[in-house]
Design a protein around this motif. Structure first.
Motif, PDB file in Angstrom:
ATOM      1  N   SER A  20       1.780  -5.794   5.965  1.00 29.60           N
ATOM      2  CA  SER A  20       2.632  -4.747   5.387  1.00 29.60           C
ATOM      3  C   SER A  20       3.366  -3.973   6.489  1.00 29.60           C
ATOM      4  CB  SER A  20       1.785  -3.780   4.561  1.00 29.60           C
ATOM      5  OG  SER A  20       1.162  -4.471   3.523  1.00 29.60           O
ATOM      6  N   VAL A  66       2.595   2.478   3.401  1.00 31.08           N
ATOM      7  CA  VAL A  66       3.821   1.811   3.816  1.00 31.08           C
ATOM      8  C   VAL A  66       4.979   2.222   2.906  1.00 31.08           C
ATOM      9  CG1 VAL A  66       4.826  -0.516   3.703  1.00 31.08           C
ATOM     10  CG2 VAL A  66       2.762  -0.126   5.017  1.00 31.08           C
ATOM     11  N   CYS A  90       0.828  -1.209   0.000  1.00 29.79           N
ATOM     12  CA  CYS A  90       0.000   0.000   0.000  1.00 29.79           C
ATOM     13  C   CYS A  90       0.866   1.264   0.000  1.00 29.79           C
ATOM     14  CB  CYS A  90      -0.950   0.000   1.198  1.00 29.79           C
ATOM     15  SG  CYS A  90      -0.151   0.435   2.739  1.00 29.79           S
ATOM     16  N   VAL A 105      -7.403   3.852   5.608  1.00 28.39           N
ATOM     17  CA  VAL A 105      -6.705   5.129   5.697  1.00 28.39           C
ATOM     18  C   VAL A 105      -7.150   6.021   4.548  1.00 28.39           C
ATOM     19  CG1 VAL A 105      -4.433   6.195   5.524  1.00 28.39           C
ATOM     20  CG2 VAL A 105      -4.734   4.084   6.825  1.00 28.39           C
TER      21      VAL A 105
HETATM   22  S1  SF4 Z   1      -3.969  -1.782   6.971  1.00 30.66           S
HETATM   23 FE1  SF4 Z   1      -2.928   0.180   6.675  1.00 30.66          FE
HETATM   24  S2  SF4 Z   1      -0.731  -0.282   6.481  1.00 30.66           S
HETATM   25 FE2  SF4 Z   1      -1.875  -2.220   6.266  1.00 30.66          FE
HETATM   26  S3  SF4 Z   1      -2.100  -2.487   4.076  1.00 30.66           S
HETATM   27 FE3  SF4 Z   1      -3.906  -1.393   4.790  1.00 30.66          FE
HETATM   28  S4  SF4 Z   1      -3.456   0.793   4.576  1.00 30.66           S
HETATM   29 FE4  SF4 Z   1      -1.526  -0.342   4.421  1.00 30.66          FE
END
Ligand code: SF4
Ligand code: SF4
Length: 373
Positions: free
Chosen positions: A100, A74, A71, A239
């Motif tokens: 991730s 990260v 993503c 997010v």
């Molecule tokens: S949970 Fe957060 S860090 Fe994990 S893959 Fe999804 S957006 Fe990326």
């Protein structure tokens, strides 16, 4: 509203904000990922927690360490670290949540020289007595390790003061969400985004009175209808780095009346019992707040929560806002959509990377969705 201007300025340059805060207050700056980081313990240690999202700069150096199918959050944070844009950090805390973030922690440890590095290996299944005991142990150890890294002892009194501060902030954000949902139009969706996002960046001691000031202004503000001609939209997902999404939805005839985003209401969900033993009380909130897709607490918890919130907010449709390559949210999407379908609540999924699709394209999709509901 002057408070919104202050928050917007912090959001425009979060790293610059943190560097200035560090120079002025001599506080250590601790980078965090994800709302499972126990920020209360970091604040109790006299440090400043700064949530890292990446600045959206072009990915160059991170390509050598992470696959392109990770993503953008990260990849962007790693790019910033490798480019020395995060050299001001005194340490970083990695809660073990999605794959991730766990892999990012390993790569960071091996490649980023500045600051300390602490992992928090949280339980995955949250609704068992052993998870409760285990989480209290993990947080107790974190309290000791963080204190050692910063050369201080974190006392119960420090923790209680930090818990009190976070309860003020979370209580204020909850109230602001409620006011803006009850009296539509007194605050734009993008303003809610700004305030919530600022709560992950700004000095928390400054933020608490600032948010309380926003409440006073909203309570005095004229207008604000309980009903709207616009279609009431609920945002669901992980997010969100795109304040413009609110404007696009509003331009298409919708109005965002609530969300369950990691960067929205889930980030401040739940208060901490200020009278209980502080570490156990912090653990309790993390266990009891609505579960994230990288954790487990029953088969239908997230769907039940989404349906309940959608009903509470009288939303007429749900927009799933999915960050590309975010597996936890992508895996949960079909079952959440099914739950909404069963309740007769229409939904649409929008997948984005670090940039929104062209404005016209997204607007056309929202217009079609809003016309249909
Ligand atoms: S949970 Fe957060 S860090 Fe994990 S893959 Fe999804 S957006 Fe990326
Ligand atoms: S989905 Fe879970 S792990 Fe990912 S950022 Fe949100 S709270 Fe953290």
């Amino acid at each position: 509203m002057k408070q919104l201007v202050e928050c917007s300025e912090a959001l425009a340059d979060p790293y610059g904000y943190a560097e200035r805060l560090k120079a002025e207050s001599r506080r250590k700056i601790v980078g965090t990922f994800c709302s499972y980081a126990p920020e209360e313990i970091i604040v109790a240690a006299g440090a400043h927690p700064l949530r890292l999202f990446g600045t959206g700069e072009k990915i160059r150096l991170a390509e050598a360490h992470l696959q392109s199918y990770c993503c953008s959050l990260v990849r962007g944070a790693l790019e910033d670290a490798l480019s020395d844009r995060l050299a001001f950090l005194d340490g970083v805390v990695f809660p073990h949540t999605c794959d991730s973030i766990q892999r990012l922690s390993d790569i960071w440890r091996l490649n980023i020289a500045h600051g300390f590095h602490l992992d928090l290996v949280l339980p995955v299944k949250l609704n068992t007595p052993s998870a409760r005991r285990y989480l209290v142990d993990v947080l107790t150890r974190f309290r000791e390790e963080l204190g050692a890294k910063l050369g201080i002892t974190i006392t119960d009194a420090d923790l209680r003061a930090a818990i009190g501060l976070y309860n003020r902030i979370r209580g204020a954000l909850t109230r602001i969400y409620k006011l803006s949902g009850d009296r539509l139009g007194i605050l734009k969706g993008s303003d809610l985004y700004t305030l919530t996002r600022a709560s992950m960046i700004m000095d928390r001691r400054r933020l608490a009175p600032l948010l309380e000031g926003v409440i006073s202004e909203l309570e005095r503000a004229p207008g604000g209808e309980a009903e709207t001609e616009r279609k009431r939209i609920f945002l669901s997902g992980g997010v969100c780095n795109h304040p413009d999404i609110y404007t696009v939805i509003e331009d298409a005839g919708g109005l965002v009346v609530g969300d369950d985003l990691c960067t929205g209401s889930r980030s401040f969900d739940g208060l901490i019992d200020a009278k209980a033993e502080p570490v156990a009380a912090i653990a309790e909130r993390l266990l009891e707040r609505v579960v994230c897709p990288a954790k487990h607490a029953g088969l239908t918890g997230r769907a039940d929560h989404l349906v309940r919130l959608t009903r509470e907010k009288r939303a007429q449709g749900v927009v799933f806002f999915l960050l590309k390559f975010c597996d936890p949210h992508a895996f949960d999407y079909p079952y959440l959509k099914e739950a909404l379908d069963r309740e007769g609540i229409p939904s649409i999924a929008v997948e984005v990377e670090d940039r929104l699709p062209a404005d016209g394209q997204l607007r056309t999709r929202f217009e079609a969705f809003i016309e249909m509901i």
